[in-house]
Design a protein around this motif. Structure first.
Motif, PDB file in Angstrom:
ATOM      1  N   UNK A 394      44.317  -0.008   1.045  1.00 19.23           N
ATOM      2  CA  UNK A 394      43.952   1.147   0.222  1.00 19.23           C
ATOM      3  C   UNK A 394      42.527   0.997  -0.289  1.00 19.23           C
ATOM      4  N   UNK A 395      42.193  -0.212  -0.727  1.00 18.35           N
ATOM      5  CA  UNK A 395      40.853  -0.429  -1.267  1.00 18.35           C
ATOM      6  C   UNK A 395      39.804  -0.223  -0.182  1.00 18.35           C
ATOM      7  N   UNK A 396      40.126  -0.630   1.047  1.00 17.38           N
ATOM      8  CA  UNK A 396      39.164  -0.469   2.143  1.00 17.38           C
ATOM      9  C   UNK A 396      38.906   1.018   2.387  1.00 17.38           C
ATOM     10  N   UNK A 397      39.970   1.797   2.384  1.00 14.02           N
ATOM     11  CA  UNK A 397      39.799   3.228   2.586  1.00 14.02           C
ATOM     12  C   UNK A 397      38.927   3.834   1.488  1.00 14.02           C
ATOM     13  N   UNK A 398      39.198   3.405   0.262  1.00 10.00           N
ATOM     14  CA  UNK A 398      38.449   3.974  -0.844  1.00 10.00           C
ATOM     15  C   UNK A 398      36.982   3.540  -0.788  1.00 10.00           C
ATOM     16  N   UNK A 399      36.758   2.275  -0.464  1.00 10.31           N
ATOM     17  CA  UNK A 399      35.386   1.779  -0.374  1.00 10.31           C
ATOM     18  C   UNK A 399      34.624   2.518   0.717  1.00 10.31           C
ATOM     19  N   UNK A 400      35.315   2.801   1.813  1.00 16.07           N
ATOM     20  CA  UNK A 400      34.657   3.519   2.896  1.00 16.07           C
ATOM     21  C   UNK A 400      34.191   4.886   2.415  1.00 16.07           C
ATOM     22  N   UNK A 401      35.008   5.507   1.605  1.00 17.77           N
ATOM     23  CA  UNK A 401      34.600   6.790   1.043  1.00 17.77           C
ATOM     24  C   UNK A 401      33.402   6.651   0.118  1.00 17.77           C
ATOM     25  N   UNK A 402      33.311   5.505  -0.517  1.00 14.28           N
ATOM     26  CA  UNK A 402      32.262   5.301  -1.522  1.00 14.28           C
ATOM     27  C   UNK A 402      30.917   4.973  -0.884  1.00 14.28           C
ATOM     28  N   UNK A 403      30.916   4.079   0.085  1.00 15.55           N
ATOM     29  CA  UNK A 403      29.630   3.601   0.613  1.00 15.55           C
ATOM     30  C   UNK A 403      29.430   3.922   2.089  1.00 15.55           C
ATOM     31  N   UNK A 404      30.388   4.581   2.721  1.00 18.80           N
ATOM     32  CA  UNK A 404      30.216   4.920   4.131  1.00 18.80           C
ATOM     33  C   UNK A 404      30.868   3.878   5.003  1.00 18.80           C
ATOM     34  N   UNK A 405      31.277   4.306   6.212  1.00 20.58           N
ATOM     35  CA  UNK A 405      32.124   3.390   6.974  1.00 20.58           C
ATOM     36  C   UNK A 405      31.370   2.235   7.594  1.00 20.58           C
TER      37      UNK A 405
END
Lengths: 559, 240
Positions: A394-405
């Motif tokens: 879940x955190x990875x998905x959220x981080x991807x939204x935050x800083x780009x994949x």
């Protein structure tokens, strides 16, 4: 009542997708052969062997990196060709599709005739793919039949003959269950392979022996996977799909206000759709076995594809299938591999499909076309997927939204002699984090990197390795002087003009080198010659320096 | 040969052991395991390990090796490790140190003002964070991050020297590696085999500075004990 299923399988599809089927070629993933061309097979290269072994069998073998996206992209014309004249085509994985055979068989005048027509269509769409066809009751028996058929003769198991056909087959087919190629990376229960291993050790080497067991006993001993094995082995399909169609409110749809031209943003949206869908299904205790993905462009072009997986599609598997489908559709079939199919696609979308889409995507819809009760998955007590894994995802998905994949990445093992080239990074969202076994293989634990140095890369830096490794772009040029104050030179034969005394103005207390590396001498533009040194400076700092064309670079440090 | 008195001693030990186990199983919920070589540095009443929610500052001559060595114990036990803004992490060294790469994720925060936000998001899913706070991080930002970490029970391993306000504001424990001695490299021969360093730990809740001699890395790339015992120095010893 088990359905009649026709399975078309293109053996060694990754080689065909790479356009190398006429050469002696192999496709490699994590240093292992996953597919080889017929010529490579003739020279003795087997699937599963190491790269070195393949090169020993045939020194001038063409090596191609495995790219599941390329496989999916090149499979697109094949699916289109078959879809053009048979309804209900389910793509199992790139290289394999299955068709509900009952109706079409009657239309084409017999199953044999239909098998021939389908095989012809596939070979027209993808020259070089030697399609084999199997027809049997149920997906599992049909998949096995296809793998034992030959291009000229489809294997047709008579109606009701599946149990008898399966009984003498070895149990290892279970690991290939539900159309999952042994090599494909997506989905499927990893423990089925383990179960096969165990069954063999218990003396159950034939599917018939498994089918003869009481399902109750298998359930007691192995859990739901045991029942699955029994169902497969006795020729009943994985699980009977539900009698009713899933209600339409389960569809999940995303409408894009701004048309999207590239794959990544759409896949990203697909991720949230898939999560929503999987959650909705899970709330009802259901799992999706057949997923229909629809995408539409502003100009009304439409791509609709059904994906089948007997063991159920999780959210990650759904996203992967969306990516496969869109990749093939948006960028169009790749040159050279399988692009000439003038008669395949029918309808208005046909012309534009040849070179990708003409407008941005405005709609994406996921429809669960077939669902069944989920047997549930027990959280691993030892190993398996834990609560911590779940939260990290879940955190990875959220981080991807935050800083780009591209800013959230996981490591993959590449191999090499220089510290900076031994590992690469890939976006975390594109890695299948659900399968730690594969991830462990990809991160080098089993790819020969045993933490003991040596491994398959003689000449790499000895253990211990430097914890700070500067990527090539961040390496700093340094000045290395001898005791007399002149620059230290390394000759082509690997001798040092004088012992280094200072590095960037700091005194050297001990050093070793040069350790020369000569890379890709066979290719003029990639050829590199360099030498490595280890130095310890007066303050106790240890560094790895490289020298290339008489220029010194700080490549890594032990700090 | 058991005499009554030795039996009594054994019984005492057993009682003490049972009590210790009971205490640690309660306190164990709040700590992540560390390598036993470092155990003495992280010993506290009832438990040994990294206390969830704490910030450990790794400094001295080997900050990254130290952070990897500290993280390896917990990562091996199943914790996920996020590496934020460290572009030059050598993964071979991480593997040799015992960090399972399948649970390692690297994140780049981009513009510096994002750092706090990114670490906050990381705290929601990971149990360990290795990061070097950028210079622009202010004290108030650092306090906010620390609160989030404490609420989520995340251990942050912070690298680097006191170049920003963050370390002094955040660190619960300061680890420093000093006096490195390399073994294995000669004058033009050999190769780096092992480094002996002294790791000292101090901090707000640590009454005495503790230190231990270790091989970081040892010949196999792992953290190894150098045979030295923990020396508990009184504050007067420090002054001398």
């Amino acid at each position: 009542m088990t359905r009649r299923i026709l399975t078309v399988w293109c053996p060694q599809w990754p080689v065909v997708a790479a356009g190398k089927h006429t050469e002696i070629a192999v496709v490699l993933a994590a240093n292992r052969v996953v597919a080889r061309s017929a010529a490579a097979a003739a020279s003795g290269i087997r699937v599963g062997s190491r790269r070195r072994e393949a090169q020993r069998c045939c020194p001038d073998v063409v090596l191609v990196d495995h790219d599941p996206d390329r496989d999916a992209r090149s499979f697109e014309p094949v699916v289109r060709a078959v879809d053009a004249f048979v309804p209900r085509t389910d793509v199992v994985t790139p290289g394999m599709l299955c068709i509900d055979a009952r109706g079409p068989a009657r239309y084409f005048g017999g199953e044999e005739e239909m098998a021939r027509q389908v095989a012809d269509a596939v070979e027209r769409a993808a020259p070089g793919a030697r399609a084999v066809v199997g027809i049997a009751d149920g997906h599992f028996a049909s998949a096995i039949a296809s793998q034992q058929a030959t291009p000229s003769r489809p294997l047709i198991v008579a109606a009701g003959g599946s149990p008898a056909f399966l009984a003498p087959q070895p149990v290892r087919w279970l690991a290939v269950a539900a159309g999952r190629d042994a090599e494909t990376t997506s989905g499927g229960p990893p423990d089925l392979a383990e179960l096969v291993d165990l069954l063999v050790r218990l003396g159950l080497t034939r599917l018939g022996a498994v089918a003869a067991m009481a399902p109750r006993d298998l359930l007691a001993r192995f859990g739901s996977i045991g029942v699955l094995a029994h169902r497969l082995a006795s020729g009943v399909d994985e699980r009977p799909p539900q009698g009713r169609e899933p209600p339409p409110e389960w569809d999940v749809t995303q409408v894009f206000d701004e048309p999207v031209m590239s794959v990544h943003p759409v896949v990203f949206c697909a991720k949230s759709l898939a999560d929503r869908l999987a959650a909705a299904l899970a709330a009802g205790g259901q799992i999706c076995t057949r997923l229909v993905v629809v995408a539409e462009t502003e100009h009304g072009e439409r791509s609709e594809r059904a994906w089948y997986m007997g063991t159920g599609l999780g959210a990650a598997a759904m996203v992967e299938r969306v990516r496969w489908q869109l990749d093939g559709w948006i960028t169009g079939p790749r040159e050279g591999s399988a692009s000439d199919e003038p008669d395949a696609s029918a309808g208005g979308a046909g012309a534009s499909q040849r070179d990708g889409i003409s407008a941005g995507i405005v709609l994406l819809r996921l429809t669960p076309a077939e669902v069944r009760a989920d047997d549930g998955e027990q959280r691993g007590l030892w190993g398996g997927r834990s609560d911590a894994d779940e939260r990290a995802h879940h955190a990875i998905t959220r981080l991807t939204g935050l800083v780009g994949q591209d800013a959230v990445r996981v490591p993959v093992w590449r191999g090499g002699r220089l510290p900076a080239e031994r590992y690469g990074w890939i976006p975390a969202l594109t890695a299948d984090l659900d399968r730690p076994q594969d991830r462990r293989r990809n991160t080098g634990h089993a790819a020969g990197h045993d933490g003991g140095g040596g491994g398959p890369w003689p000449g790499a830096l000895p253990v211990p390795s430097p914890p700070v490794v500067l990527p090539e772009s961040l390496q700093v040029e340094v000045e290395v002087l001898d005791a007399g104050g002149s620059a230290v030179m390394v000759s082509g034969r690997g001798t040092v003009s004088a012992p280094p005394a200072t590095v960037a103005g700091r005194a050297v207390t001990s050093w070793a080198g040069p350790w020369p590396v000569e890379q890709r001498w066979w290719s003029p533009e990639h050829h590199r010659r360099l030498a490595r040194f280890q130095v310890v400076l007066d303050d106790g700092a240890a560094q790895v320096l490289t020298v290339e064309r008489q220029r010194w670079w700080l490549a890594a440090a032990y700090c | 040969m058991a005499t009554p008195s030795s039996l009594a001693t054994i019984a005492d030990h057993t009682r003490a052991g049972v009590a210790a186990v009971a205490a640690s199983s309660l306190a164990g919920e709040r700590v992540l395991p560390v390598d036993e070589v470092l155990g003495n540095l992280f010993e506290r009443p009832g438990a040994v390990g990294l206390v969830r929610g704490q910030v450990v500052h790794c400094g001295g001559v080997a900050p990254l090796s130290l952070a990897l060595a500290v993280a390896a114990g917990a990562a091996r036990a199943g914790a996920w490790l996020a590496v934020v803004d460290i572009a030059s992490l050598g993964l071979d060294a991480a593997v040799e140190m015992g960090v399972p790469l399948e649970r390692l994720v690297a994140v780049e925060s981009g513009p510096a003002r994002n750092w706090a936000e990114v670490v906050g998001a990381v705290a929601d899913g990971f149990e360990l964070v290795v990061t070097a706070p950028p210079r622009s991080v202010t004290a108030s930002m650092a306090r906010k991050v620390h609160q989030r970490l404490r609420a989520r029970g995340v251990v942050m391993l912070m690298l680097g020297d006191h170049r920003s306000a963050a370390p002094s504001e955040l660190a619960d424990i300061e680890l420093r590696a000093t006096s490195p001695i390399w073994d294995g490299l000669g004058e033009g021969n050999g190769h780096l085999r092992a480094r002996r360093v002294t790791i000292s730990a101090s901090g707000r809740r640590m009454p005495h500075r503790r230190s231990v001699d270790v091989l970081l890395p040892g010949p196999s790339g792992r953290l190894e004990a150098a045979g030295g015992e923990v020396i508990a120095l009184g504050s007067e010893d420090l002054a001398s």
